[in-house]
Design an enzyme around this catalytic site. Structure first.
Site, short mmCIF file in Angstrom:
data_model
loop_
_atom_site.label_atom_id
_atom_site.label_comp_id
_atom_site.label_asym_id
_atom_site.label_seq_id
_atom_site.Cartn_x
_atom_site.Cartn_y
_atom_site.Cartn_z
N ASP A 199 37.53 45.95 33.27
CA ASP A 199 37.09 45.41 34.56
C ASP A 199 35.59 45.55 34.74
OD1 ASP A 199 39.30 44.37 35.83
OD2 ASP A 199 39.77 46.19 36.95
N GLU B 106 47.59 38.77 41.86
CA GLU B 106 48.03 40.03 42.48
C GLU B 106 48.54 39.80 43.89
OE1 GLU B 106 45.47 43.45 42.02
OE2 GLU B 106 46.69 44.66 43.39
#
Ligand code: KIV
Length: 257
Positions: free
Chosen positions: A82, A181
């Site tokens: 990330d 998500e």
């Protein structure tokens, strides 16, 4: 055989679900290596491993530190790191510098960044143009927690339309996959069937091309689980029982024997 960008893309054509888990250190990553397709050094490690209340405080240096440790334990899986908050949102050159450092200094194969609004899609296009594989992440984006909270996204027609168009623009920009998500299952299904790159769901129902969980949640290490996570083990209890046994043996002069 090593997992490659080509094999990840092929998995969608072959309807072979992708298995993705997070890792944050060299203890965990070799255990996952043979079992999953992608290991994600997610910035959730800010909360899981470092005890921060959100993912926002983690720095690029800290992500590089953890991603290096993870990568040292991996021979087969595709490793993605990330990009943390404020390491890419300032503009394309900031993103190139951050992503370039991550690849150069850790050896991971790709980066993930959150959002799908025009600057992010443009950033993804610039990163992929210079050869940096990018995974997108839309829906609940934890780096925007103060704006969006941790609630499910894509519940109105307008939000759903926006998320579909963000997913399409990330694909157009060259992303090799997109994390969805905490969005409704039917929306994840629509996005998945509209893209030729794999979607990776977390709290997005079964109709994605792959699934990701935070490994601490799967193992039952997290004190509190998000509503969509599943613990396959109660490792907190297992650890606690082992430590209790060790403590008892030390106190009873049984260890070392
Ligand atoms: O940071 C993370 O662990 C993530 C996953 C939840 C997708 O982004």
């Amino acid at each position: 055989m090593s997992v490659t960008l080509a094999s990840l893309l092929k998995s969608k054509q072959e309807n072979r679900p992708l298995v993705v888990l997070t890792a944050w250190d060299y203890t965990l990553s070799p255990i996952l290596d043979d079992l999953v397709d992608i290991i994600l050094v997610g910035d959730s490690l800010a909360m899981v491993a470092l005890g921060h209340p959100t993912t926002l405080p983690i720095t690029l240096e800290q992500m590089i530190h953890h991603a290096s440790a993870v990568k040292r334990g991996v021979k087969r899986a595709f490793v993605v790191c990330d990009l943390p908050f404020l390491s890419y949102q300032e503009g394309i050159s900031a993103a190139i510098r951050s992503a370039g450092r991550v690849l150069k200094e850790t050896g991971v194969q790709g980066v993930k960044l959150e959002g799908g609004y025009p600057l992010i899609a443009e950033t993804v296009a610039n990163l992929t143009t210079i050869g940096i594989p990018v995974m997108g992440h839309i829906g609940l984006t934890p780096q925007s927690v103060h704006l969006l909270g941790y609630r499910q996204q894509g519940n109105t027609d307008a939000e759903a339309e926006r998320l579909l168009s963000e997913a399409l623009s990330l694909e157009q920009a060259g992303a090799f996959s997109v994390v969805l998500e905490h969005i409704p299952s039917h929306l994840a299904a629509t996005i998945t069937s509209s893209l030729s790159i794999p979607t990776i769901g977390i709290g997005a129902g079964p109709n994605c091309d792959g699934q990701v969980l935070v490994t601490a949640d799967l193992l039952g290490l997290s004190a509190k689980l998000p509503p969509f996570a599943k613990a396959y083990l109660n490792l907190r209890q297992v650890i606690s029982e082992a430590v209790q046994k060790y403590a008892d043996e030390v106190r009873d002069h049984q260890f070392p024997s």
